[in-house]
Each structure stands twice: as C-alpha cells, then as structure tokens.
Scaffold this motif. Sequence first.
Motif, mmCIF file in Angstrom:
data_model
loop_
_atom_site.group_PDB
_atom_site.id
_atom_site.type_symbol
_atom_site.label_atom_id
_atom_site.label_comp_id
_atom_site.label_asym_id
_atom_site.label_seq_id
_atom_site.Cartn_x
_atom_site.Cartn_y
_atom_site.Cartn_z
ATOM 1 N N VAL A 17 4.625 2.087 103.801
ATOM 2 C CA VAL A 17 5.632 2.000 102.742
ATOM 3 C C VAL A 17 5.693 3.330 102.002
ATOM 4 N N ASN A 18 6.904 3.912 101.979
ATOM 5 C CA ASN A 18 7.144 5.160 101.246
ATOM 6 C C ASN A 18 6.156 6.262 101.623
ATOM 7 N N GLY A 19 5.833 6.348 102.927
ATOM 8 C CA GLY A 19 4.977 7.423 103.401
ATOM 9 C C GLY A 19 3.515 7.287 103.039
ATOM 10 N N SER A 59 12.893 1.209 98.719
ATOM 11 C CA SER A 59 11.701 1.628 99.469
ATOM 12 C C SER A 59 12.053 1.939 100.922
ATOM 13 N N THR A 60 11.263 2.844 101.512
ATOM 14 C CA THR A 60 11.417 3.207 102.924
ATOM 15 C C THR A 60 10.233 2.653 103.707
ATOM 16 N N TYR A 61 10.523 2.137 104.899
ATOM 17 C CA TYR A 61 9.484 1.468 105.701
ATOM 18 C C TYR A 61 9.435 2.073 107.112
ATOM 19 N N ASP A 62 8.210 2.434 107.524
ATOM 20 C CA ASP A 62 7.958 2.901 108.891
ATOM 21 C C ASP A 62 7.134 1.842 109.619
ATOM 22 N N GLU A 69 -3.486 7.724 116.862
ATOM 23 C CA GLU A 69 -2.926 8.360 115.666
ATOM 24 C C GLU A 69 -1.497 7.847 115.495
ATOM 25 N N LEU A 70 -1.305 6.988 114.539
ATOM 26 C CA LEU A 70 -0.014 6.320 114.399
ATOM 27 C C LEU A 70 1.082 7.281 113.954
ATOM 28 N N GLN A 71 2.220 7.127 114.608
ATOM 29 C CA GLN A 71 3.440 7.839 114.237
ATOM 30 C C GLN A 71 4.563 6.816 114.142
ATOM 31 N N PRO A 72 5.512 7.004 113.233
ATOM 32 C CA PRO A 72 6.601 6.026 113.094
ATOM 33 C C PRO A 72 7.375 5.859 114.398
ATOM 34 N N GLN A 73 7.578 4.613 114.796
ATOM 35 C CA GLN A 73 8.403 4.306 115.965
ATOM 36 C C GLN A 73 9.775 3.770 115.560
ATOM 37 N N ALA A 74 9.857 3.268 114.347
ATOM 38 C CA ALA A 74 11.129 2.796 113.788
ATOM 39 C C ALA A 74 11.026 2.895 112.271
ATOM 40 N N SER A 75 12.148 3.266 111.621
ATOM 41 C CA SER A 75 12.141 3.433 110.163
ATOM 42 C C SER A 75 13.449 2.908 109.590
#
Length: 648
Positions: free
Chosen positions: A593-595, A618-621, A638-644
């Motif tokens: 949530v929000n980076g 709010s922004t969600y990844d 190492e998690l990286q956003p797959q959808a936002s």
Amino acid sequence: MPLKHYNLRRWLLVLAVCLLLCGNVVQAQDGYIRSPRLGITFISSLDYPRNEPRYQRALLLGVGWNRWPLYWNLVEKAAGSFDWSQYDRLVSDDLQHGLQINVILLGRPPFYEDGGSIDGLWQPVFADGTDVWTPGKLPNPAHPWANFVYQAVMRYKPGGGLATQSGWAGDVGITVWEAWNEPDFDMFWTGSVEAYARLLKVTYLAAHAADPNAKVMFGGLAYNTADDWLAKVLAIYARDPAREANNWFMDQVAVHSYTYPRRSDLLVRRVREDLEAHDLQRPIWLNESGVPVWDDYPGPTWATRPAEHVLRATIEQQAAYLVQSTVYAWAEGADVVFFHQLFDDCGNQAFGTNFPPNDGSLCANGGVCWGDAHGLYRNNRDSACFSQHPLPGTPRPAVAAFYRLAQLFGAAPVANPQVTETKTSVQISFDQPTLNQHILVIWNRTLGSVSATIPAVSSEARLYSITNDETQLTPVNGKYKLSLPPATYDGYPYLQAGDVTGIGGPPLLLVERQDAMPANLALLPITSESSPAQTLTPTLTPTIPPTVDPAFDHRAPVAAVVSLPATSPTEFTVSWSGQDDSGIQSYVVFVRVNGGEWQPWQQDTTVTSAVYQGASGSTYDFAAWAVDLAGNWSANVELQPQASTRVE
C-alpha cells in the motif's frame, strides 16, 4: 508433526530425479526403463484397479515387476465355479503397462477350510489317482487347491484363456507363481510345515501341468523366528522319490527382509546355503524389502525416544535403506529385489483406518494415532486409509533412490560382486561386462564424518548420490577421495558385529568405464578414515526435462497477477494465475500500500481471484508466489509489482 517434514522446498527439490535417456540404461520405446531386477509391491491390486496415476508413478521410477496376491476365495465363491473378472482387469492393466507380474496364490474359500490347512490337500493331484503328471492329465476333481492352481495358470499364462481372448502376443502372460506368502509366519499360514511342503508340491505339479514353462516359487519366507522352513521342506523332499523328476517341486525361492539392510545379505545367503546343502541352485528373489518411516504421517511423528521408533526409520534413512538392502541382496546372488511398497495404502492396519496428522494426542484412551508408512509415495486424498497428509501423493526421498538404482544398473547384467567392509565404511562393487563398467556403492557405517580413498580402475568416473546429484571425477595419483555422510542412530536392536546402527549413511555410487583405464595406473586398496579429507561435492545436474509427475519436477512455478486498470473503485477484483510442469498446489498473494512494505494478503490459497477492499486515494501493488505439487516455490523472492492500481 515437526515443521521440517513439510519443508517441500528443501526435500522435494532434492527428490527431483533426472529422467534422461541415459546411454547405459536399457529402455522401452516409451522411454521407461522397466528394470528386470527391480520390483515394487502393490503398484496395482484389486483395491486400486485401473489406476493410471499409480502406474505412471511406478514406471517413471524404472520398475520392471509388480507383485500382488490372487485370492482363491475371491474367484471360487461356490465350489467348482470360478469368476475371474476382477483379476482379468488387473492382469490386463499390468501387462498393458509392460510390467511383469509376481502373483501370489493365496487364501481359501471357507468351504475348503481344514483347520489351518486346506481340505483335500493330501488327495492325489491328478484325476488318475496319482501325483505323476504326463501330457494330457487333468487335476483330480477332489483336490480343490490343485484345481484352483491349474485354472489360474490356464487363465493367465502366455497363450492362455485371457491372452487368447485379448489377442495378445504369444509371450505375454504370467509365468511366475508364488505358492502362498510367508508360510513360516502364522499371520498367513497356520498349518504345519509338512502341509506347506505338500501345498508347494501340488502347486508345482498343477502349474506345470497347465504350463510347462511356469516358474513356481517357494512362498516368500519371513524368517521371523529361528525356524528354517526352507531347510525343513527340503528335508521332506529329500525323502520323496519323485523329487529329481520334478525339480524338487520349486523353480525359485523367495525371502523377505525389513528394516536392517544387512539382513537382506544374511537371508539371501541362508537360502543359498540351504539349497547348496542338497546340491541345488535356484534363482533367489528378495520380493519384499522395506522399512516404515516414523517421522512422516501416518507414522508416529511425535516419537522422541529411540525406543518409540525401533524398527522404523526417518524418510532419509528409508532412502539409504533401499539402496543398501538392494545391493547387499544383489551381491549375495539375489536375482530380483522388490521394495514394499508404492504408496502407504493401509499398511498392516484395517481397511478404512484414518486420522489427521497429530502430536500424539489421539493416542489417548487407545485411539488410533499412527500407522505404517512404508510407501515410496504418501497417500492421496482419495486413499482408503491415511488420506490426510498435507502433501498428498508426494514422493519421499526413497523415490529418487529407487530411480538411481534403475538408472545405473538398468537392465545390463552384473558380475563379480565384491563386498568390502572396514571399521568405518561398506563398499559393494559390481562389474557390468556388456557396458565395460564398474560400479562401486559405498556408505558410512559410523555416526561421524568419514573419508574414503578409492582405487581408480579408469581415468575418469561419475559420482552419483541417491538424490539427483552427479559429478564427473578424475583420479589423483590413481585414487579418488570421497567424503561419506554419517549414519543416523536408529536403535536397531539386533546388530551384527561392527555395526553401530542398523542403516548406514546415504550411499554414494561411483561408476567407471573399465576400458578407459591407463596401463600405468596403480591399483590401491580401499581405505577409509575418520578425519576429514578432500571432499568431492556432487553438483546438481540441471538438465531435467519437463514432466507432469511431481517426483521429477524440479522447475519453479511461474505465478503472476493479472493486470489491473490504472484506477479502480474502492472494491475491486484481483486475479492471478500460474504455470508449472506438475501443477500448482497453492498461491500466496502479496499487497503493498502506497509503496510501503509487502504484506501477505491471500495465503496458501487455491483460488485464483478475490475481492480487495481499498481506500480512496491509495495506490496498491500486487505480486504472487506459487508452490507446485513437487514443493518448488516461485523464484521471484525479491518481490516486484506485477499489477498496480489507484483507488479514486
């Protein structure tokens, strides 16, 4: 149950086995090895007919033989009336999958009971009132067992009733007929040794009347007491004037061995010596061999004291046992070795026995809280017994050990077995003349670290573990130095001199080409020592082809969250999916949530979508992991956003 038994990433990655078309393995056109010297009991049975997943799991391991009982009482339910339909399906399925069958002729209808024996057993075998067979003679109608044996062999022999009905080739059918199971164990036979000698003789005569090429096997002996039934039966036959004309009424002899690998050596040797006492030689089979595990469901996983798990093993020890028992038996002259068994099934417990994994609390007041975990594989969810393992249908380490034996020994004949024991190690070697190969199997017989110096017989070698590790080696000064993993104490109470525990450490297998040996290479004696030496650590062979079987799936699954729109309402649906060779078991979906920090949102879930409740502004990844049926986890640690998306 301790957490370590659920650590799939650790253990099932180790279990991934290389199913390559290796040059030193004889394989069928479909790619399966089908080793003629390796079997597994209960690949199929009447309890599991037409079960394709069981066949595929067994065939992937390189097995060549199946063993199961043909119960007399299930085919002759009324005197003189035989119904073979159930066994027709079973025999057809085994043969269609290319398996050879060791059938056990066992059981008796209630109307033929005679105390601990069989009614009419001492009647003449043939209809002319004699025990002498000549072509064209039929069994005596007053001899129920002789008629059953004759009918069974006529039905299932090559060219028999089922083969003719099914249009099979002339060599397709059953040729090995085992006369009862463990006659020296009163759980199976309560008649006298004289009655069993008679039963074996009748079996031999009736089976050979139906099929002169039949192989009648002395029922697998348990040797669970000091009584030697083989010696006693041979003594009875020594007084029978018809023995020479009828091959002493046996074509093969079988023995059973459990828990202690060295016992397989001792019992095969005992059978051979009993035969040699009468100047006889027969093929000897170890057609039951295994050890149940205690540290995995349905075993007594809560056991903490050695006394609580005597005659049982850890899953790692079970894998080591399989290799040690097999090579001991082969070295002593056993032709075929069977491992008991493919799945846990019901073990020695009653059909339908079931309970969840537990910490021993179910044992209160005599409740059922553990069972026999003999299987190479854990039971599936639909099993009649012990169906509640959290990782149903998955392999134990012994799966990889079995395949390693099939892969390296394959179908090529072996010769010149040599067994060498030091204070710290056991070495068993074989030549494979047709392949110009020499195979050494070596393991640590102590509880400490041991190194071994191995004389080279060629200028190079391959070193294999019983998991999936493989390394190419070059000798230094004509020898290899190996570090042998230590054994783990198992509390086995009947040890031979020199053993400190029943099952040794994980074996290593060294394979050398004999025709690659340079002329000036000196041969040295094998030595071992307890101090550290140069360690040759096998490296993982990465070339494992894709497969749908969890036992051979080493690849990480790929999981991803489906793209989301740039903006979403407060309540929105998140979807995800995965790809894998063996199949996805479950997902973990994370949200940020929000980076901020990643947090798990959906854990150990099998669904592929869920509604997320967001907050305006709010922004969600999102990102997803998956674990497959072999226990491999996604590689995106190492998690990286797959959808936002941003909630307006």
